[in-house]
Every structure is written in C-alpha cells, then in structure tokens.
Design a protein around this motif. Structure first.
Motif, mmCIF file in Angstrom:
data_model
loop_
_atom_site.group_PDB
_atom_site.id
_atom_site.type_symbol
_atom_site.label_atom_id
_atom_site.label_comp_id
_atom_site.label_asym_id
_atom_site.label_seq_id
_atom_site.Cartn_x
_atom_site.Cartn_y
_atom_site.Cartn_z
ATOM 1 N N GLY A 14 0.779 -1.232 0.000
ATOM 2 C CA GLY A 14 0.000 0.000 0.000
ATOM 3 C C GLY A 14 0.809 1.280 0.000
ATOM 4 O O GLY A 14 0.271 2.358 0.224
ATOM 5 N N THR A 19 1.785 1.569 -8.280
ATOM 6 C CA THR A 19 1.466 2.871 -8.874
ATOM 7 C C THR A 19 2.721 3.538 -9.439
ATOM 8 O O THR A 19 2.717 4.043 -10.565
ATOM 9 N N ASN A 163 6.131 9.144 -1.397
ATOM 10 C CA ASN A 163 4.824 9.051 -2.046
ATOM 11 C C ASN A 163 3.752 9.476 -1.045
ATOM 12 O O ASN A 163 3.995 9.494 0.153
HETATM 13 N N1 LIG Z 1 0.352 9.291 -4.648
HETATM 14 C C1 LIG Z 1 -0.815 8.672 -4.457
HETATM 15 N N2 LIG Z 1 -1.955 9.384 -4.251
HETATM 16 C C2 LIG Z 1 -3.143 8.775 -4.069
HETATM 17 N N3 LIG Z 1 -3.301 7.439 -4.061
HETATM 18 C C3 LIG Z 1 -2.221 6.672 -4.252
HETATM 19 C C4 LIG Z 1 -0.913 7.229 -4.467
HETATM 20 N N4 LIG Z 1 -0.043 6.202 -4.635
HETATM 21 C C5 LIG Z 1 -0.758 5.065 -4.531
HETATM 22 N N5 LIG Z 1 -2.059 5.325 -4.303
HETATM 23 C C6 LIG Z 1 -3.155 4.358 -4.087
HETATM 24 O O1 LIG Z 1 -2.852 3.628 -2.898
HETATM 25 C C7 LIG Z 1 -3.192 2.249 -3.034
HETATM 26 C C8 LIG Z 1 -1.939 1.394 -2.873
HETATM 27 O O2 LIG Z 1 -1.044 1.676 -3.936
HETATM 28 P P1 LIG Z 1 -0.252 0.517 -4.690
HETATM 29 O O3 LIG Z 1 0.508 1.157 -5.788
HETATM 30 O O4 LIG Z 1 -1.160 -0.611 -5.043
HETATM 31 O O5 LIG Z 1 0.731 0.068 -3.519
HETATM 32 P P2 LIG Z 1 1.625 -1.264 -3.383
HETATM 33 O O6 LIG Z 1 1.898 -1.771 -4.745
HETATM 34 O O7 LIG Z 1 2.849 -0.784 -2.665
HETATM 35 O O8 LIG Z 1 0.827 -2.204 -2.541
HETATM 36 C C9 LIG Z 1 -3.826 2.118 -4.402
HETATM 37 O O9 LIG Z 1 -5.208 2.207 -4.231
HETATM 38 C C10 LIG Z 1 -3.300 3.316 -5.176
HETATM 39 O O10 LIG Z 1 -4.197 3.712 -6.172
#
Ligand SMILES: Nc1ncnc2c1ncn2[C@@H]1O[C@H](COP(=O)(O)OP(=O)(O)O)[C@@H](O)[C@H]1O
Ligand SMILES: [Mg+2]
Length: 238
Positions: A14, A19, A163
């Motif tokens: 998370g 992303t 982030n």
């Molecule tokens: N900068 C950001 N602003 C808003 N939401 C974000 C941001 N970065 C990630 N998210 C959201 O947070 C959640 C977790 O991100 P994700 O990329 O799946 O994390 P991971 O791969 O580390 O588990 C997702 O719902 C994503 O859309």
C-alpha cells in the motif's frame, strides 16, 4: 545488455509500488524510451492493471509480463532473455525493464528482483512508522549486496521516493527531513549506496483512480499534477 533494470520495492504493502512502477513506465514511454514492465508480485496487480478490460479507453502504453517464483540466477536469465527477445523483434534494445515486487521482506521474488536490479526505487509514506521501518529494509539491502558480491555483481543503488506527500502539512515536511537523515545514517552505517530522490508524488486523486482504468495516466481527467510529478521522476531517473 545496455537495458537498465529498475526495481520498485518495499517490505510494506500500500505504499505505491505498483502505482510508481506503472506511472514511471508511462512517463518513460512518453519520453521516447523503450520500456517493458515485469510483475514479480505473485498477486499480479500490475499485470492485471494492464490487461484489465477497459471502458472503451486505449490500452496502457507498456506491456506487462507476469513472472514470479524464479530463483535469483533464473530471474537474471529471464530478464536477459526478455531484453534479447525485444532486440530480435524490433532490432533495438529496451532502454528500461521495470520490476514490480511483492510486499514481503522474506519473499524469494523480492530477493531475485534485488539481484537483477541496476537501481532500486523505494516508495515511502512520509510518516513516523514508515521512516522507522526503513531500518529493516537496510538489513535486506545488506543481505542482497552480499549475494550480489558472491556473483560478482556490483552493489545496489537505492533511491527512496516520497509518495503520498501532503506538502501543506508541517509535520509531513518534518518527516521528510527525518527520512533523509535516517537514510543517510543507515547508508553510512551499512555501507549501502542510498539517497532520497528530490521528486515526490503527492497524494492525488489521479494516482488513486488510475488502477480503475487501463489507460495512460496522461489520459486521465484531472491528471495534470500527476503528470508533472511523473515527468520530474523520469528526469531524475533516466
Ligand atoms: N500518490 C498517491 N496518491 C493517491 N493514491 C495513491 C498514491 N499512490 C498510490 N495510491 C493508491 O494507494 C493504493 C496502494 O497503492 P499501490 O501502488 O497498489 O501500492 P503497493 O503496490 O505498494 O501495494 C492504491 O489504491 C493506489 O491507487
Ligand atoms: Mg503492488
């Protein structure tokens, strides 16, 4: 192989690994680079993101391959194979292979990804828990460097990226400073090459909504701030 391998990694879920991987892939393509993404997370989030049926929107611009469960040397052979295939198909080398990884310190997939990496990007939330948790990540990097050394590969090059930044909060700015101090301290103590990137991703609706579409970040409504952030990251990395 001149292809650069960027691995996006963190022991935490998370934090934005998937992303950042997808956004960076998108931005690098916009900058004219040849890019392939490898999803080494058995949950296949990046892979599903790209292959999702979508709302009549154009496809995401980068091909995502899912592959996990490979041992370190196998994963390196796999990456070299992907780069060779790309070259034999198009006559040109890939500029970047981006690798998304699972949120698990003990994961063999993460170990394999760190083994093949030219650079590791670590997304971090600017809060106290995340800043303190950097320390356990450094013990992982020490172990990865040891494996790399045994196979005559150079040390890791780690880039920590903030982030979910909320610039208006004083406490958040203070956390970023704390993060920089901690990274500098662990880097020196553990002899791990590491820095905090200047580029940050703010907490933005465009990033949050992006996985609901299978289109580029650049085609999402209201994505201007996200695009600016992605381009800054591309400049700093590429
Ligand atoms: N900068 C950001 N602003 C808003 N939401 C974000 C941001 N970065 C990630 N998210 C959201 O947070 C959640 C977790 O991100 P994700 O990329 O799946 O994390 P991971 O791969 O580390 O588990 C997702 O719902 C994503 O859309
Ligand atoms: Mg993920």
């Amino acid at each position: 192989m001149k292809t650069k391998v960027l691995v996006v990694a963190s022991q935490k879920g998370g934090v934005g690994k998937t992303t950042v991987t997808m956004a960076l892939g998108d931005g690098l393509v916009r900058a004219g680079k040849r890019v392939l993404i490898v999803d080494a997370d058995p949950q296949k989030t990046a892979y599903k993101w790209e292959s999702r049926k979508g709302l009549g929107l154009p496809r995401y611009p980068v091909r995502v391959e899912a592959n996990s469960g490979l041992a370190v040397v196998e994963f390196l052979e796999y990456i070299v194979g992907l780069a060779d295939d790309a070259k034999s198909v198009s006559g040109e080398e890939l500029d970047f292979i981006l690798v998304d990884t699972p949120p698990n310190l003990k994961s063999g997939d993460l170990e394999a990804a760190l083994f093949v990496s030219d650079e590791v990007i670590v997304p971090v939330k600017p809060n106290r828990m995340a800043t303190e948790a950097m320390e356990e990540l450094f013990s992982l990097f020490v172990a990865a460097n040891e494996v790399r050394r045994r196979h005559k590969r150079g040390p890791l090059d780690v880039k920590v990226m903030v982030n979910f930044m909320q610039a208006k909060r004083v406490a958040t700015a203070a956390m970023v400073e704390q993060l920089q101090n901690n990274v500098a301290e662990y880097s020196k103590r553990d002899h791990v090459r590491a820095q905090v990137l200047t580029s940050q991703f703010k907490h933005l609706a465009a990033f949050e909504n992006a996985p609901n579409y299978r289109t580029s970040f650049y085609s999402l409504p209201g994505s201007k701030d996200a695009r600016v952030a992605i381009e800054s990251l591309v400049k700093e990395i590429a």
